[in-house]
Scaffold this active site. Sequence first.
Site, PDB file in Angstrom:
ATOM      1  N   PRO A 301      67.960  89.741  -0.584  1.00  0.00           N
ATOM      2  CG  PRO A 301      67.076  91.577  -1.215  1.00  0.00           C
ATOM      3  CD  PRO A 301      68.229  90.723  -1.434  1.00  0.00           C
ATOM      4  CB  CYS A 370      44.630  66.921  14.528  1.00  0.00           C
ATOM      5  SG  CYS A 370      43.022  66.779  13.727  1.00  0.00           S
ATOM      6  CD  GLU A 371      50.470  68.370  15.071  1.00  0.00           C
ATOM      7  OE1 GLU A 371      51.268  68.486  16.030  1.00  0.00           O
ATOM      8  OE2 GLU A 371      50.656  67.540  14.277  1.00  0.00           O
TER       9      GLU A 371
HETATM   10  N1  LLP Z   1      70.235  84.021   1.631  1.00  0.00           N
HETATM   11  C1  LLP Z   1      70.257  82.660   2.143  1.00  0.00           C
HETATM   12  C2  LLP Z   1      71.624  81.998   1.850  1.00  0.00           C
HETATM   13  C3  LLP Z   1      69.142  82.327   2.730  1.00  0.00           C
HETATM   14  O1  LLP Z   1      69.278  81.213   3.397  1.00  0.00           O
HETATM   15  C4  LLP Z   1      68.235  83.169   2.900  1.00  0.00           C
HETATM   16  C5  LLP Z   1      67.045  82.723   3.812  1.00  0.00           C
HETATM   17  C6  LLP Z   1      68.178  84.418   2.355  1.00  0.00           C
HETATM   18  C7  LLP Z   1      69.224  84.796   1.716  1.00  0.00           C
HETATM   19  C8  LLP Z   1      67.009  85.409   2.679  1.00  0.00           C
HETATM   20  O2  LLP Z   1      66.696  85.813   3.968  1.00  0.00           O
HETATM   21  P1  LLP Z   1      65.658  86.905   4.252  1.00  0.00           P
HETATM   22  O3  LLP Z   1      66.113  88.228   3.478  1.00  0.00           O
HETATM   23  O4  LLP Z   1      64.466  86.585   3.666  1.00  0.00           O
HETATM   24  O5  LLP Z   1      65.977  87.279   5.606  1.00  0.00           O
HETATM   25  N2  LLP Z   1      61.261  80.549   7.325  1.00  0.00           N
HETATM   26  C9  LLP Z   1      61.863  81.893   7.993  1.00  0.00           C
HETATM   27  C10 LLP Z   1      63.008  82.312   7.259  1.00  0.00           C
HETATM   28  C11 LLP Z   1      64.024  81.480   7.093  1.00  0.00           C
HETATM   29  C12 LLP Z   1      65.201  82.171   6.243  1.00  0.00           C
HETATM   30  C13 LLP Z   1      66.048  81.193   5.372  1.00  0.00           C
HETATM   31  N3  LLP Z   1      67.073  81.670   4.563  1.00  0.00           N
HETATM   32  C14 LLP Z   1      60.648  82.929   8.342  1.00  0.00           C
HETATM   33  O6  LLP Z   1      59.708  82.637   8.425  1.00  0.00           O
HETATM   34  O7  LLP Z   1      61.163  83.834   9.371  1.00  0.00           O
END
Ligand code: LLP
Length: 418
Positions: A301, A370-371
């Site tokens: 997580p 600037c976007e």
């Molecule tokens: N494991 C892997 C292989 C991942 O690629 C990710 C997130 C996680 C775990 C953790 O996922 P989470 O529990 O945080 O959902 N920048 C985006 C989220 C991108 C997630 C990328 N990978 C946002 O701000 O919503």
Amino acid sequence: MKNREQVLFSAYIKDFLLANSSRNLFEYVDGYFNFASKKCNFNEIIKKYNKPTYIYDLSFVASRVGLMKKALGNAKIFYAMKANSNRQVLETILNCGCGVDVVSDGEIHRALEVGFTAKQIVFSGVGKTKREIEFAIRAGIYQINVESLPELLRISSIANSLGVKVDVALRLNPNIDIKTHPYIATGLHENKFGMEMSQLRDIRSILISNSQNVNLVGLSLHLGSQMLEFSGFRDALKILKNIFIELRAEFPGLERFDIGGGLGIIYDKANLEIESEMLNEYSKIVMQELQGLEIEIQTEPGRWLVAHAGVLLSQVQYVKKTRYKTFLVLDTGMNHLIRPALYQAFHEIIPVLEKPTEVRVKYDIVGPICESADFFAKDRLLPEMFQDDFVVILDAGAYGFSMANSYNLQDMADEICI
Ligand code: LLP
């Protein structure tokens, strides 16, 4: 009056309290915003304000880890540190007894510096370079989650040259839609992540012919992020469970099942009780689907542990009125928090100083970049705001600072932990 919505004072306060009593995440203390733990003194923080600042409540992070541990029983938590790699946040998570999921040698370095042992690190990521793999193997990390056949061959060849055998897990792509924003969905065939089931035959033969150097210890999946509904997740577990049983007959070392991360939070009218129920539903599915396997369950997580624990503090630079809009121009923008620009993500924004007012005004809340994508909200109702007022952007503890950049040569934000 244009751009203004007159509402009764009592109605505004009622709305506000209603929305926020269910959050249990913050309240006003002596007229200033505060986390629910009341550990932060925003009165003091804004006196010393220099530039946009992320503020994290570490006790909240620890409480989230506790909740997840309780719900998922024996599962090992490897926190996806891409969500927030602040050192004190990582120390908090380390002290709660978790490991980390990393996706670069930079993250491995950070994790080791903070005090995680190599055996508490799982290495994921779709583009691991030779340098990164060699570094990870030399460091002796717990497991590499492999994303492709050429990566498996590369790992094997590096392990061979170092004269070692490496524990690997296969990240599989079950082609399942978890109905999230397309930019953060990772479990579909069109996504670059994981290996297709149809490649299993080839994967098996590579594993067998390279058995001196790679040891299959696990299967892994990660269907995407901000998952709020779990039927696809359940389907994916069923698919992987069958493959797991099949493969274990051939590879007796197979004993770990990495269910990935992705558990979502509620950004709009967040409600911790509903999130707890969602966590319970999620863990029930895991337990039901994986029961009887006698395996180590791993989870990665990110967002769920840290998102609510952080806010981004910013100061209003200008209230810019045109015939069409009233813009609240902040000193922070998509450079510090890119989520609204990239995913049209919603973040609650509230004044730091409690404003009992009869008036709510519709603002476009924008940054200095600037976007035209550099906005946090359009037509957002707030109490009337003035130049030099402070606001906090809520739920910015995940994928906030960690995705920031210095576009327009803007300074990076500060970070404070309480
Ligand atoms: N494991 C892997 C292989 C991942 O690629 C990710 C997130 C996680 C775990 C953790 O996922 P989470 O529990 O945080 O959902 N920048 C985006 C989220 C991108 C997630 C990328 N990978 C946002 O701000 O919503």
